[in-house]
Design a protein around this motif. Sequence first.
Motif, PDB file in Angstrom:
ATOM      1  N   ALA A 299       0.820  -1.218   0.000  1.00 38.38           N
ATOM      2  CA  ALA A 299       0.000   0.000   0.000  1.00 38.38           C
ATOM      3  C   ALA A 299       0.854   1.269   0.000  1.00 38.38           C
ATOM      4  CB  ALA A 299      -0.941  -0.005   1.203  1.00 38.38           C
ATOM      5  N   TRP A 300       2.078   1.176   0.462  1.00 35.57           N
ATOM      6  CA  TRP A 300       2.985   2.333   0.502  1.00 35.57           C
ATOM      7  C   TRP A 300       3.431   2.771  -0.889  1.00 35.57           C
ATOM      8  CZ3 TRP A 300       7.981   1.576  -1.313  1.00 35.57           C
ATOM      9  CH2 TRP A 300       8.432   0.253  -1.388  1.00 35.57           C
ATOM     10  N   ARG A 301       3.271   1.919  -1.871  1.00 37.84           N
ATOM     11  CA  ARG A 301       3.662   2.239  -3.250  1.00 37.84           C
ATOM     12  C   ARG A 301       2.572   3.073  -3.911  1.00 37.84           C
ATOM     13  NH1 ARG A 301       6.695  -1.736  -6.018  1.00 37.84           N
ATOM     14  NH2 ARG A 301       6.466  -0.283  -7.761  1.00 37.84           N
ATOM     15  N   SER A 302       2.849   4.323  -4.192  1.00 45.12           N
ATOM     16  CA  SER A 302       1.836   5.229  -4.737  1.00 45.12           C
ATOM     17  C   SER A 302       1.447   4.914  -6.176  1.00 45.12           C
ATOM     18  CB  SER A 302       2.320   6.678  -4.635  1.00 45.12           C
ATOM     19  OG  SER A 302       3.479   6.891  -5.430  1.00 45.12           O
ATOM     20  N   ASP A 303       2.245   4.116  -6.864  1.00 50.93           N
ATOM     21  CA  ASP A 303       1.976   3.819  -8.268  1.00 50.93           C
ATOM     22  C   ASP A 303       1.203   2.516  -8.481  1.00 50.93           C
ATOM     23  OD1 ASP A 303       4.228   2.424  -7.315  1.00 50.93           O
ATOM     24  OD2 ASP A 303       5.078   2.196  -9.317  1.00 50.93           O
ATOM     25  N   LEU A 304       1.023   1.716  -7.414  1.00 54.21           N
ATOM     26  CA  LEU A 304       0.416   0.398  -7.586  1.00 54.21           C
ATOM     27  C   LEU A 304      -1.022   0.316  -7.089  1.00 54.21           C
ATOM     28  CD1 LEU A 304       3.243  -2.083  -6.530  1.00 54.21           C
ATOM     29  CD2 LEU A 304       2.669  -1.238  -8.807  1.00 54.21           C
ATOM     30  N   ALA A 305      -1.811  -0.473  -7.805  1.00 54.23           N
ATOM     31  CA  ALA A 305      -3.159  -0.803  -7.352  1.00 54.23           C
ATOM     32  C   ALA A 305      -3.120  -2.109  -6.568  1.00 54.23           C
ATOM     33  CB  ALA A 305      -4.103  -0.933  -8.543  1.00 54.23           C
ATOM     34  N   GLN A 306      -2.290  -3.062  -7.045  1.00 47.70           N
ATOM     35  CA  GLN A 306      -2.186  -4.358  -6.362  1.00 47.70           C
ATOM     36  C   GLN A 306      -0.985  -5.129  -6.873  1.00 47.70           C
ATOM     37  OE1 GLN A 306      -5.840  -6.416  -7.695  1.00 47.70           O
ATOM     38  NE2 GLN A 306      -4.478  -7.978  -8.493  1.00 47.70           N
ATOM     39  N   VAL A 307      -0.597  -6.132  -6.081  1.00 46.41           N
ATOM     40  CA  VAL A 307       0.420  -7.093  -6.484  1.00 46.41           C
ATOM     41  C   VAL A 307      -0.196  -8.476  -6.370  1.00 46.41           C
ATOM     42  CG1 VAL A 307       2.676  -8.102  -5.961  1.00 46.41           C
ATOM     43  CG2 VAL A 307       2.358  -5.629  -5.785  1.00 46.41           C
ATOM     44  N   GLU A 308      -0.094  -9.216  -7.436  1.00 49.85           N
ATOM     45  CA  GLU A 308      -0.632 -10.580  -7.499  1.00 49.85           C
ATOM     46  C   GLU A 308       0.548 -11.551  -7.355  1.00 49.85           C
ATOM     47  OE1 GLU A 308      -3.024 -13.178 -10.882  1.00 49.85           O
ATOM     48  OE2 GLU A 308      -2.412 -11.117 -11.304  1.00 49.85           O
ATOM     49  N   ILE A 309       0.562 -12.310  -6.275  1.00 49.23           N
ATOM     50  CA  ILE A 309       1.636 -13.272  -6.034  1.00 49.23           C
ATOM     51  C   ILE A 309       1.242 -14.595  -6.670  1.00 49.23           C
ATOM     52  CG2 ILE A 309       2.969 -14.491  -4.276  1.00 49.23           C
ATOM     53  CD1 ILE A 309       2.287 -12.080  -2.398  1.00 49.23           C
ATOM     54  N   LEU A 310       2.042 -15.056  -7.616  1.00 46.59           N
ATOM     55  CA  LEU A 310       1.741 -16.286  -8.337  1.00 46.59           C
ATOM     56  C   LEU A 310       2.360 -17.506  -7.655  1.00 46.59           C
ATOM     57  CD1 LEU A 310       2.264 -14.959 -11.971  1.00 46.59           C
ATOM     58  CD2 LEU A 310       0.142 -15.041 -10.630  1.00 46.59           C
ATOM     59  N   ASP A 311       3.594 -17.372  -7.212  1.00 48.75           N
ATOM     60  CA  ASP A 311       4.282 -18.418  -6.451  1.00 48.75           C
ATOM     61  C   ASP A 311       5.496 -17.769  -5.779  1.00 48.75           C
ATOM     62  OD1 ASP A 311       6.486 -18.440  -8.320  1.00 48.75           O
ATOM     63  OD2 ASP A 311       5.417 -19.882  -9.570  1.00 48.75           O
ATOM     64  N   GLU A 312       6.423 -18.578  -5.270  1.00 49.44           N
ATOM     65  CA  GLU A 312       7.548 -18.033  -4.508  1.00 49.44           C
ATOM     66  C   GLU A 312       8.459 -17.114  -5.309  1.00 49.44           C
ATOM     67  OE1 GLU A 312       9.829 -21.006  -2.527  1.00 49.44           O
ATOM     68  OE2 GLU A 312       8.135 -21.697  -1.325  1.00 49.44           O
ATOM     69  N   THR A 313       8.512 -17.279  -6.611  1.00 47.30           N
ATOM     70  CA  THR A 313       9.428 -16.470  -7.420  1.00 47.30           C
ATOM     71  C   THR A 313       8.748 -15.646  -8.512  1.00 47.30           C
ATOM     72  OG1 THR A 313       9.868 -18.336  -8.898  1.00 47.30           O
ATOM     73  CG2 THR A 313      11.376 -18.032  -7.035  1.00 47.30           C
ATOM     74  N   HIS A 314       7.439 -15.699  -8.607  1.00 47.11           N
ATOM     75  CA  HIS A 314       6.735 -14.949  -9.649  1.00 47.11           C
ATOM     76  C   HIS A 314       5.621 -14.095  -9.054  1.00 47.11           C
ATOM     77  CE1 HIS A 314       8.469 -18.437 -11.775  1.00 47.11           C
ATOM     78  NE2 HIS A 314       8.706 -17.539 -12.718  1.00 47.11           N
ATOM     79  N   PHE A 315       5.570 -12.840  -9.512  1.00 43.89           N
ATOM     80  CA  PHE A 315       4.489 -11.955  -9.105  1.00 43.89           C
ATOM     81  C   PHE A 315       4.202 -10.959 -10.221  1.00 43.89           C
ATOM     82  CE2 PHE A 315       8.413 -10.037  -7.527  1.00 43.89           C
ATOM     83  CZ  PHE A 315       8.269  -8.672  -7.721  1.00 43.89           C
ATOM     84  N   VAL A 316       3.030 -10.343 -10.149  1.00 42.74           N
ATOM     85  CA  VAL A 316       2.602  -9.375 -11.153  1.00 42.74           C
ATOM     86  C   VAL A 316       2.198  -8.099 -10.430  1.00 42.74           C
ATOM     87  CG1 VAL A 316       0.989  -8.879 -13.028  1.00 42.74           C
ATOM     88  CG2 VAL A 316       1.720 -11.242 -12.613  1.00 42.74           C
TER      89      VAL A 316
END
Length: 131
Positions: free
Chosen positions: A28-45
């Motif tokens: 939430a501290w990131r002013s440019d992001l709406a969300q982060v989608e965690i796919l697994d231990e090494t992948h996220f969007v």
Amino acid sequence: MATSRVTEYFLCPVEQVWQTITDLTNTAWRSDLAQVEILDETHFVEHTKSGYATDFTVTACQPLCRWAFTMENGNMSGSWEGIFEVAEGGTRLHCTETVNAKHWWMRPFVPSYLKRQQKLYLDDLRRELQK
């Protein structure tokens, strides 16, 4: 290809800087992001507030020392590396980001875009760490 290297000092423990940066469940501290989608231990969007998605693959995770990943979206590919260093009662963070534009007409804009994005990220991080 454009590369930006930035070093920032934070007057807080390396554990706090590491936790803030690597905790993908609390962005939430990131002013440019709406969300982060965690796919697994090494992948996220990461999804920007404007709806643009960027895929990330973690390539190095050495707790309290180094976090690195590759990134890719429709406009660019690249990498980011953060080196965490205990320094002068706080933490020194060395960030290196490299970006390759996928479209020839974007190449002249990449260096300024990269600098602007790194500044925004580090300004947001500083605000969060000062809470």
